[in-house]
Design an enzyme around this catalytic site. Structure first.
Site, PDB file in Angstrom:
ATOM      1  N   ALA A  41       0.867  -1.188   0.000  1.00 53.14           N
ATOM      2  CA  ALA A  41       0.000   0.000   0.000  1.00 53.14           C
ATOM      3  C   ALA A  41       0.902   1.236   0.000  1.00 53.14           C
ATOM      4  CB  ALA A  41      -0.963  -0.003   1.187  1.00 53.14           C
ATOM      5  N   HIS A  46       6.803   6.132   1.396  1.00 50.31           N
ATOM      6  CA  HIS A  46       7.689   5.050   0.944  1.00 50.31           C
ATOM      7  C   HIS A  46       8.625   5.529  -0.167  1.00 50.31           C
ATOM      8  CE1 HIS A  46       4.239   2.570   2.603  1.00 50.31           C
ATOM      9  NE2 HIS A  46       5.282   2.062   3.231  1.00 50.31           N
ATOM     10  N   GLN A 162       9.483   1.306  16.621  1.00 53.75           N
ATOM     11  CA  GLN A 162       9.926   0.209  15.744  1.00 53.75           C
ATOM     12  C   GLN A 162      11.386   0.404  15.337  1.00 53.75           C
ATOM     13  OE1 GLN A 162       7.628  -1.676  12.391  1.00 53.75           O
ATOM     14  NE2 GLN A 162       8.766  -0.235  11.133  1.00 53.75           N
ATOM     15  N   ARG A 196      -2.634   3.393   6.407  1.00 58.94           N
ATOM     16  CA  ARG A 196      -3.953   3.286   7.050  1.00 58.94           C
ATOM     17  C   ARG A 196      -4.799   4.541   6.851  1.00 58.94           C
ATOM     18  NH1 ARG A 196      -0.847   0.004  10.980  1.00 58.94           N
ATOM     19  NH2 ARG A 196      -1.804  -2.053  10.995  1.00 58.94           N
TER      20      ARG A 196
HETATM   21  O1  PAF Z   1       6.771  -0.713   9.165  1.00 58.43           O
HETATM   22  C1  PAF Z   1       6.309  -1.682   8.514  1.00 58.43           C
HETATM   23  O2  PAF Z   1       5.732  -1.524   7.442  1.00 58.43           O
HETATM   24  C2  PAF Z   1       6.442  -3.092   9.074  1.00 58.43           C
HETATM   25  O3  PAF Z   1       6.347  -3.095  10.461  1.00 58.43           O
HETATM   26  C3  PAF Z   1       7.734  -3.801   8.608  1.00 58.43           C
HETATM   27  C4  PAF Z   1       8.987  -3.089   9.112  1.00 58.43           C
HETATM   28  C5  PAF Z   1       7.763  -3.852   7.083  1.00 58.43           C
HETATM   29  C6  PAF Z   1       7.771  -5.219   9.143  1.00 58.43           C
HETATM   30  O4  PAF Z   1       6.679  -5.965   8.697  1.00 58.43           O
END
Ligand code: PAF
Length: 292
Positions: A41, A46, A162, A196
């Site tokens: 998505a 990105h 993360q 999202r």
């Molecule tokens: O940030 C994300 O999109 C996910 O948590 C990742 C790092 C691709 C792991 O599935």
């Protein structure tokens, strides 16, 4: 950061692979490799990760995998947006060399018995609201690092906890990968880019803007110390709780960027002001760094 303009697609597009064998074939003679792990998505946020990856590598690999291990019961695994043709098109526009888009059966041929434990830092904030989430994230990231063997990997700063955990995993487990953080991309109205966001109605989106407003208000109070930062952000969110539709706060926290422990009232230096909230059925997160 604002949205990078799409580039005209170069001819050919990325080499799309689905299995570890295909991936290995595509990476023969790859030179320096940079990985952008994603769940697809793909959006402007990105694109900026891919551009950072391109600056440091001969070969850019984008993985596209909605990782079931990081979703809890009742979360949005089934409705998470999936669009491999659209994602591959965006990767082509960004000159990505290789897409790795495995199935869940390929990534987890056996029920996953051995996982990466995210420790106490993985049980706070996002980890408290989503038990097991970071074990799922770190496990799939470790598997992707092993499959792709990248020299560097680029993650978005929007997922601050993360990226802090990935950095710690790489340090603690001696993984030879440079972790690169990309600044959060925001729409002109301040909403942080997220896959999202497509779930939000117009009214929900208007309410959701209070997250970035709260963070900005908090950061503006930095000169008055951690408690003032928390109070300024909290004021905006208290008001948003009465909006229509309401913003249901999950957490607001000012934390040490390396450990994600709460910043004490006398904290000085860098901190992360992080927020998570639900608007309608959509759970959103955002953060800013604050210098105290
Ligand atoms: O940030 C994300 O999109 C996910 O948590 C990742 C790092 C691709 C792991 O599935």
């Amino acid at each position: 950061m604002t949205e990078p303009a799409p580039q005209p697609a170069p001819t050919g597009g990325p080499h799309v692979t689905h299995t570890p064998d295909e991936l290995r074939g595509a990476l023969a003679d790859a030179g320096r490799v940079a990985l952008v792990p994603t769940m697809g998505a793909l959006h402007g946020g990105h694109r900026s990760l891919m551009r950072l990856a391109r600056e440091r590598a001969d070969t850019v690999v984008v993985s596209i995998f909605v990782n079931p291990l990081q979703f809890g019961p009742g979360e949005d695994l089934d409705r998470y947006p999936r669009d491999l043709p659209g994602d591959t098109g965006l990767c082509a526009e960004e000159g990505v060399d290789v897409v790795f888009a495995p199935t869940a059966e390929t990534m987890y041929p056996l029920p996953q018995m051995i996982t990466v434990d995210a420790g106490a830092m993985g049980e706070r904030l996002e980890g408290a609201s989503r038990p097991g989430h970071f074990t799922g994230v770190l496990t799939v990231v470790a598997k992707l690092f092993d499959l792709v063997r990248p020299d560097s990997a680029v993650f978005g700063a929007k997922d601050a906890q993360q990226i802090a955990l990935v950095r710690r995993m790489v340090a603690d487990l001696n993984m030879p990968v440079e972790i690169v953080g990309a600044p959060t991309l925001r729409d002109p109205d301040g909403l942080a880019s997220s896959s999202r966001n497509v779930y939000l109605s117009g009214a929900e989106r208007a309410s959701a803007l209070s997250l970035s407003r709260a963070l900005t208000a908090g950061r503006s109070a930095a000169a008055d110390g951690p408690d003032a930062v928390r109070a300024a952000a909290r004021n905006v969110l208290d008001e948003a709780a009465g909006a229509e539709p309401p913003v249901e706060l999950d957490y607001l926290a000012l934390v040490d960027p390396a450990t994600f422990a709460d910043a004490p009232a006398d904290h000085e230096g860098e901190a992360v002001l992080a927020v998570a909230a639900r608007v309608g059925t959509t759970r959103l997160i955002d953060n800013v760094s604050v210098t105290l």
